[in-house]
Design an enzyme around this catalytic site. Sequence first.
Site, PDB file in Angstrom:
ATOM      1  N   ARG A 129       0.573  -1.263  -0.125  1.00 47.90           N
ATOM      2  CA  ARG A 129       0.070   0.133   0.007  1.00 47.90           C
ATOM      3  C   ARG A 129       0.874   1.179   0.010  1.00 47.90           C
ATOM      4  O   ARG A 129       0.476   2.139   0.778  1.00 47.90           O
ATOM      5  CB  ARG A 129      -0.764   0.138   1.332  1.00 47.90           C
ATOM      6  CG  ARG A 129      -1.876  -0.974   1.121  1.00 47.90           C
ATOM      7  CD  ARG A 129      -3.117  -1.119   0.251  1.00 47.90           C
ATOM      8  NE  ARG A 129      -3.817  -2.237   0.698  1.00 47.90           N
ATOM      9  CZ  ARG A 129      -3.947  -3.542   0.376  1.00 47.90           C
ATOM     10  NH1 ARG A 129      -2.811  -3.760  -0.606  1.00 47.90           N
ATOM     11  NH2 ARG A 129      -4.790  -4.202   0.534  1.00 47.90           N
TER      12      ARG A 129
ATOM     13  N   SER B  77     -10.912  -0.030   3.284  1.00 45.86           N
ATOM     14  CA  SER B  77      -9.925  -0.424   4.603  1.00 45.86           C
ATOM     15  C   SER B  77      -9.521   1.082   5.053  1.00 45.86           C
ATOM     16  O   SER B  77      -8.926   1.550   4.460  1.00 45.86           O
ATOM     17  CB  SER B  77      -8.804  -1.254   4.217  1.00 45.86           C
ATOM     18  OG  SER B  77      -9.218  -2.752   3.597  1.00 45.86           O
TER      19      SER B  77
ATOM     20  N   GLU C 147      -5.010   4.498   5.936  1.00 43.94           N
ATOM     21  CA  GLU C 147      -4.837   4.176   4.720  1.00 43.94           C
ATOM     22  C   GLU C 147      -5.144   5.272   3.765  1.00 43.94           C
ATOM     23  O   GLU C 147      -4.489   5.672   2.938  1.00 43.94           O
ATOM     24  CB  GLU C 147      -5.434   2.980   4.112  1.00 43.94           C
ATOM     25  CG  GLU C 147      -5.081   2.356   2.846  1.00 43.94           C
ATOM     26  CD  GLU C 147      -5.360   0.963   2.282  1.00 43.94           C
ATOM     27  OE1 GLU C 147      -5.189  -0.146   3.013  1.00 43.94           O
ATOM     28  OE2 GLU C 147      -6.374   0.915   1.460  1.00 43.94           O
TER      29      GLU C 147
END
Length: 339
Positions: free
Chosen positions: A166, A239, A335
Amino acid sequence: MSGQWQEQVSLKPYNTFGIDVKARYFTQAHNDEDVRRALAQAAAQGVPVLVIGGGSNLLLTADVQALVLRMASSGLRIVSDDGQRVVVEAEAGEPWHPFVEWSLAQGLAGLENLSLIPGTVGAAPMQNIGAYGVEIKDVFVGLTALDRQTGALREFDLEECQFAYRDSVFKRHPGRWLILRVRFALSRVLHAHLDYGPVRQRLSEQGISNPTAQNVSDAICSIRREKLPDPVELGNAGSFFKNPVVAGVLADKIRVQHPGLVAYPQADGQFKLAAGWLIEQAGWKGHREGDAGVHRLQSLVLVNYGHATGLQLHQLAQKIQADILERFGVTLEMEPNLY
Ligand code: FAD
Ligand code: NAP
């Protein structure tokens, strides 16, 4: 102000959390020329620029005192085809999932595990999007970006993107490069990745033992539709926290008190913990504060029940982070990109 810029535009339709903040200025870019013109005008007027795609990885905590430049460029093409390996290129504004569907319709495998991820092609390299054991780095060839400091075009190969979990060079230097188009190497032969979550099980329930890329995509779409809230119905950004990677000693320590700990060993000896599991164990699943909440089925997803502000969602996230740190000694990293 430029006739092409709108003023005081609500960003509610442009972020999947559905947060109702305003952009001081707003415009859309349909091609490279639009991008260059918008950046030049903004520079001439001293207006900062925030580039967005589908707004599915944003947490907007206040009105945006900038020009919001939404990438709306389109174009999908096959660049080369040696009969097995096919390089395709997509413009930044192309929506991701329709691009995956287009690749499958061409008989190309490689993107099937990344089905149904919202957002645009241009944002995908930002956090090296990943799902079900595949990340874009696995099929990435290169991208063309505009260096916003110099105005020059720059080609990035796989190594230069510094992709990680990520993460990428683009995420680490926000606002430096504007991604214009991305290239992927796909294959006429499926190299299936089925060992993640319930993918293999879902296929076998359907009596499929030798799946096509389309079968894998369909299975993943059906799993995702069951587990994840649709942003059209319930605002969210997927998420909200990354899965933390921790030292083996910490994983062992947590396991003493929580024998059910979900921990995946990494190549470097560390363990990736399922952040959603930690949040659920701490009792946050389904928790709601006003219109900001933790999804009732998926603890990793924060949701907006209607009128939550970005600040309220951020405050809830901070409470969860503090609680997880206190209970488990684990730091959760957000995130979505915070503005
Ligand atoms: P935006 O949210 O618009 O922007 C994200 C960031 O990228 C911002 O910092 C923005 O400034 C920057 N940016 C956007 N476009 C460009 C560009 N052309 N050039 C330079 N910078 C740019 N992510 C996963 O990795 N895996 C998943 O499985 C996944 N599932 C999701 C499921 C749901 C229901 C939701 C809502 C989100 C999910 N996400 C997932 C997160 C998100 O969809 C991805 O990160 C997606 O790539 C974001 O794309 P976007 O166009 O919406 O980016
Ligand atoms: P899940 O299948 O319930 O799994 C829970 C977590 O365990 C996931 O976060 C996943 O990590 C990890 N995991 C599962 N099987 C694994 C394996 N075989 N090896 C290593 N790690 C494993 O997860 P989910 O929430 O339903 O999501 C399914 C997939 O879609 C995941 O890959 C997830 O990352 C992705 N997804 C991402 C977003 C987002 O916004 N970023 C939103 C929805 C779904 P990883 O997350 O590292 O894969």
